[in-house]
Design a protein around this motif. Structure first.
Motif, mmCIF file in Angstrom:
data_model
loop_
_atom_site.group_PDB
_atom_site.id
_atom_site.type_symbol
_atom_site.label_atom_id
_atom_site.label_comp_id
_atom_site.label_asym_id
_atom_site.label_seq_id
_atom_site.Cartn_x
_atom_site.Cartn_y
_atom_site.Cartn_z
ATOM 1 N N ARG A 24 -6.098 2.192 5.329
ATOM 2 C CA ARG A 24 -4.580 2.533 6.032
ATOM 3 C C ARG A 24 -3.956 3.596 5.035
ATOM 4 O O ARG A 24 -3.142 4.353 5.223
ATOM 5 C CB ARG A 24 -4.723 2.374 7.323
ATOM 6 C CG ARG A 24 -5.586 1.978 7.990
ATOM 7 C CD ARG A 24 -4.656 0.945 9.188
ATOM 8 N NE ARG A 24 -3.554 1.858 9.627
ATOM 9 C CZ ARG A 24 -3.124 1.385 10.768
ATOM 10 N NH1 ARG A 24 -2.378 0.314 11.250
ATOM 11 N NH2 ARG A 24 -1.544 2.241 10.895
ATOM 12 N N PHE A 25 -3.679 2.911 3.799
ATOM 13 C CA PHE A 25 -2.106 2.479 3.730
ATOM 14 C C PHE A 25 -2.812 2.488 2.115
ATOM 15 O O PHE A 25 -1.913 1.583 0.886
ATOM 16 C CB PHE A 25 -0.983 2.220 3.386
ATOM 17 C CG PHE A 25 -0.654 1.867 4.890
ATOM 18 C CD1 PHE A 25 -0.255 2.772 5.477
ATOM 19 C CD2 PHE A 25 -0.901 1.241 6.113
ATOM 20 C CE1 PHE A 25 0.337 3.083 6.971
ATOM 21 C CE2 PHE A 25 -0.663 1.117 7.397
ATOM 22 C CZ PHE A 25 -0.515 2.453 7.889
ATOM 23 N N PRO A 26 -3.305 3.953 1.313
ATOM 24 C CA PRO A 26 -4.229 3.212 -0.096
ATOM 25 C C PRO A 26 -3.205 3.532 -1.128
ATOM 26 O O PRO A 26 -3.210 2.861 -2.891
ATOM 27 C CB PRO A 26 -5.529 4.844 -0.327
ATOM 28 C CG PRO A 26 -5.210 5.362 0.342
ATOM 29 C CD PRO A 26 -4.400 4.656 2.053
ATOM 30 N N ASN A 27 -2.056 4.367 -1.006
ATOM 31 C CA ASN A 27 -0.659 4.961 -1.844
ATOM 32 C C ASN A 27 0.061 4.045 -1.670
ATOM 33 O O ASN A 27 1.088 4.511 -1.810
ATOM 34 C CB ASN A 27 -0.601 5.693 -1.606
ATOM 35 C CG ASN A 27 -2.159 6.746 -2.278
ATOM 36 O OD1 ASN A 27 -2.873 6.370 -3.113
ATOM 37 N ND2 ASN A 27 -1.705 8.106 -1.265
ATOM 38 N N SER A 28 0.171 3.169 -0.648
ATOM 39 C CA SER A 28 1.405 1.867 -0.205
ATOM 40 C C SER A 28 1.803 1.207 -1.938
ATOM 41 O O SER A 28 1.155 1.128 -3.006
ATOM 42 C CB SER A 28 0.786 1.331 0.835
ATOM 43 O OG SER A 28 2.102 0.302 0.686
ATOM 44 N N ILE A 29 3.357 1.665 -1.569
ATOM 45 C CA ILE A 29 3.934 0.307 -3.148
ATOM 46 C C ILE A 29 3.755 -1.019 -2.744
ATOM 47 O O ILE A 29 3.446 -1.771 -3.706
ATOM 48 C CB ILE A 29 5.101 0.120 -2.561
ATOM 49 C CG1 ILE A 29 5.825 -0.003 -1.679
ATOM 50 C CG2 ILE A 29 5.939 2.216 -2.808
ATOM 51 C CD1 ILE A 29 7.601 -0.817 -1.628
ATOM 52 N N TYR A 30 2.405 -1.740 -1.185
ATOM 53 C CA TYR A 30 2.222 -3.276 -1.143
ATOM 54 C C TYR A 30 0.512 -3.160 -2.031
ATOM 55 O O TYR A 30 -0.025 -3.715 -2.177
ATOM 56 C CB TYR A 30 2.472 -3.186 -0.271
ATOM 57 C CG TYR A 30 3.807 -3.667 0.007
ATOM 58 C CD1 TYR A 30 4.962 -4.374 -0.509
ATOM 59 C CD2 TYR A 30 4.726 -2.632 1.113
ATOM 60 C CE1 TYR A 30 5.766 -4.720 -0.166
ATOM 61 C CE2 TYR A 30 5.539 -2.552 1.427
ATOM 62 C CZ TYR A 30 7.072 -3.763 0.887
ATOM 63 O OH TYR A 30 8.104 -3.229 1.071
ATOM 64 N N ALA A 31 -0.010 -1.675 -2.258
ATOM 65 C CA ALA A 31 -1.192 -1.874 -2.614
ATOM 66 C C ALA A 31 -1.671 -2.403 -3.320
ATOM 67 O O ALA A 31 -2.886 -3.080 -3.200
ATOM 68 C CB ALA A 31 -1.922 -0.445 -2.893
ATOM 69 N N ALA A 32 -1.256 -2.628 -4.676
ATOM 70 C CA ALA A 32 -1.492 -3.284 -5.664
ATOM 71 C C ALA A 32 -1.410 -5.217 -5.586
ATOM 72 O O ALA A 32 -2.401 -5.530 -6.093
ATOM 73 C CB ALA A 32 -0.799 -3.378 -7.226
ATOM 74 N N GLU A 33 -0.371 -5.325 -4.834
ATOM 75 C CA GLU A 33 -0.398 -7.020 -4.637
ATOM 76 C C GLU A 33 -1.324 -7.181 -2.911
ATOM 77 O O GLU A 33 -2.112 -8.287 -3.124
ATOM 78 C CB GLU A 33 0.662 -6.386 -3.695
ATOM 79 C CG GLU A 33 0.903 -8.229 -3.046
ATOM 80 C CD GLU A 33 2.352 -8.838 -2.065
ATOM 81 O OE1 GLU A 33 3.000 -9.485 -1.903
ATOM 82 O OE2 GLU A 33 3.183 -7.522 -2.809
ATOM 83 N N VAL A 34 -1.915 -5.956 -2.595
ATOM 84 C CA VAL A 34 -2.702 -6.549 -0.843
ATOM 85 C C VAL A 34 -4.321 -6.580 -2.351
ATOM 86 O O VAL A 34 -5.084 -6.708 -1.808
ATOM 87 C CB VAL A 34 -3.140 -5.170 -0.245
ATOM 88 C CG1 VAL A 34 -4.501 -5.505 0.868
ATOM 89 C CG2 VAL A 34 -1.658 -4.830 1.075
ATOM 90 N N LYS A 35 -4.130 -5.731 -3.184
ATOM 91 C CA LYS A 35 -5.925 -5.964 -3.276
ATOM 92 C C LYS A 35 -5.603 -7.307 -4.781
ATOM 93 O O LYS A 35 -6.798 -7.737 -4.788
ATOM 94 C CB LYS A 35 -5.816 -4.511 -5.128
ATOM 95 C CG LYS A 35 -5.883 -3.057 -4.834
ATOM 96 C CD LYS A 35 -6.022 -2.242 -5.349
ATOM 97 C CE LYS A 35 -6.175 -1.106 -4.802
ATOM 98 N NZ LYS A 35 -6.043 -0.050 -5.738
#
Length: 218
Positions: A24-35
């Motif tokens: 849903r939010f691939p460009n979120s500022i948290y994307a790297a953390e989620v990955k």
């Protein structure tokens, strides 16, 4: 961030939530953390436990803790006599004896506390048992305990008059064994056990150490 405060007791729910968030939010500022969190949940791990001593006529039971690995291979290596006292083992100097594939059912993320594998008996000697993941990752054999395959156990039953009375018994039946030759660390033959399974071995008067290593051969 809400994800940081989620309870992680249910890893599968947490894993699914992270994946949905990333979609849903691939460009979120948290994307790297989620990955990174997803990769941590997908991490593969296999740890094995096996006996320190085993009789040459017995099968060997290996218990494995498995995380996210649907398949792995248990490898058995023979440890040469001249490497027995080394602090770290060099895998390239060990002799590969056999490989045993293991399959585990589960959908990532998952873990299984005990996967039991029964291995065939091994001849006399010292061995290392370690897992290799089928994606090519190889376990560090230096971290694994040496397993001794022998049918003879020796121990000191009395010390007096500057002699050790050493007993040799069958590792399974615990019965005394006659005709067992004891060899010192330097390779010197010290003697052979009698009909009662014991032998008296002299030691230097200056030697105040209670413990010494002997090799028993029959």
């Amino acid at each position: 961030m809400l994800l940081r405060n989620m309870a992680r007791e249910d890893n599968k729910f947490y894993y699914k939530t992270l994946q949905e968030y990333l979609k849903r939010f691939p460009n979120s500022i948290y994307a790297a953390e989620v990955k990174n969190a997803i990769l941590a949940l997908e991490h593969k791990q296999v740890n094995v436990n096996y006996p320190d001593v085993c009789a040459s006529r017995d099968s060997i039971t290996v218990s494995s803790y498995v995380r996210n690995a649907n398949s792995f291979t248990i490898e058995i290596y023979r440890v040469p006599d001249n490497m027995m006292n080394e602090y770290r083992l060099d895998k390239s100097k060990l002799q590969l004896v056999s490989r045993h594939p293991v399959s585990v059912q589960g959908i990532v993320p998952f873990s299984v506390d005990k996967v039991i594998t029964t291995l065939p008996p091994l001849p006399y000697g010292a061995y290392i048992i370690c897992p290799t993941l089928n994606d090519g990752n190889i376990a560090d054999v230096s971290r694994y305990e040496i397993m001794h395959v022998t049918d003879i156990a020796t121990f000191s039953i009395i010390r007096n008059d500057h002699k050790d009375r050493i007993a040799a018994v069958d590792i399974k039946t615990r019965k005394p064994i006659s005709g067992v030759t004891l060899i010192s660390e330097s390779g010197k033959t010290l003697g052979t056990t009698g009909t009662d399974g014991t032998i008296a071995i002299a030691y230097p008067k200056a030697n105040n150490e209670y413990r010494r290593e002997l090799t028993a051969v029959k």
